[in-house]
Design a protein around this motif. Sequence first.
Motif, mmCIF file in Angstrom:
data_model
loop_
_atom_site.group_PDB
_atom_site.id
_atom_site.type_symbol
_atom_site.label_atom_id
_atom_site.label_comp_id
_atom_site.label_asym_id
_atom_site.label_seq_id
_atom_site.Cartn_x
_atom_site.Cartn_y
_atom_site.Cartn_z
ATOM 1 N N GLU A 51 0.834 -1.203 0.000
ATOM 2 C CA GLU A 51 0.000 0.000 0.000
ATOM 3 C C GLU A 51 0.865 1.249 0.000
ATOM 4 O OE1 GLU A 51 -2.783 -0.352 3.241
ATOM 5 O OE2 GLU A 51 -4.127 -1.579 2.052
ATOM 6 N N ALA A 55 0.942 3.922 -3.048
ATOM 7 C CA ALA A 55 0.574 5.305 -2.747
ATOM 8 C C ALA A 55 1.703 6.275 -3.095
ATOM 9 C CB ALA A 55 0.202 5.442 -1.274
ATOM 10 N N SER A 70 -10.090 -3.444 -5.691
ATOM 11 C CA SER A 70 -8.916 -3.105 -4.903
ATOM 12 C C SER A 70 -9.296 -2.733 -3.481
ATOM 13 C CB SER A 70 -8.145 -1.956 -5.558
ATOM 14 O OG SER A 70 -8.950 -0.800 -5.634
ATOM 15 N N VAL A 71 -8.291 -2.739 -2.629
ATOM 16 C CA VAL A 71 -8.434 -2.289 -1.250
ATOM 17 C C VAL A 71 -7.902 -0.861 -1.210
ATOM 18 C CG1 VAL A 71 -8.256 -4.624 -0.318
ATOM 19 C CG2 VAL A 71 -6.190 -3.252 -0.561
ATOM 20 N N PRO A 72 -7.961 -0.198 -0.070
ATOM 21 C CA PRO A 72 -7.443 1.181 -0.014
ATOM 22 C C PRO A 72 -6.022 1.287 -0.564
ATOM 23 C CG PRO A 72 -8.602 0.662 2.001
ATOM 24 C CD PRO A 72 -8.536 -0.614 1.195
ATOM 25 N N PHE A 73 -5.697 2.451 -1.094
ATOM 26 C CA PHE A 73 -4.408 2.767 -1.701
ATOM 27 C C PHE A 73 -4.201 2.004 -3.011
ATOM 28 C CE2 PHE A 73 -3.789 3.464 2.859
ATOM 29 C CZ PHE A 73 -3.514 4.821 2.853
ATOM 30 N N ARG A 74 -5.280 1.563 -3.620
ATOM 31 C CA ARG A 74 -5.246 0.958 -4.960
ATOM 32 C C ARG A 74 -4.461 -0.350 -5.042
ATOM 33 N NH1 ARG A 74 -3.928 6.290 -5.492
ATOM 34 N NH2 ARG A 74 -1.814 5.685 -6.030
#
Length: 107
Positions: A51, A55, A70-74
Motif C-alpha cells: 500500500e 501510494a 482493490s483495497v485502499p491505496f489501490r
Amino acid sequence: MSDHWQYLLVLAACLAITAPLEFFGNGVYRQPLRLLKAVLPVAAVFLLWDEAAVAAGIWTYDARYISGLSVPFRVPVEEVLFFVVIPICALLTYNAVRTILDRRSRR
C-alpha cells in the motif's frame, strides 16, 4: 478468456495443486488457528508495504491482468490474496516434505 482473471486463476491453481498435500501429517487447514497465526501477521506487513509503495508511486500493477477490485491505496484484491495464498501453499508443501522425511528417517 479475459486477461483480467489471470492473476486470480494462477492463485487458484496454486491452491488446487497443493491441496492434496493437506493429507500429509497433521495438515495445515486442520489447524486453522495455527494457520491464521502464521499467515496473517506476515500478510498484514506485506500488504502495508505494498500500500505504501503504490501510494508513493513506486509500485504499480498491470491493469490487463487484474480484476479491477482493490483495497485502499489501490492495491488489487489479487495482491491481498497473494499474501495469503502463497504462504498457505508454502506451508502445505513444507508440512508434506517434513512428514515424508520424518517417515523416511524412522525406517
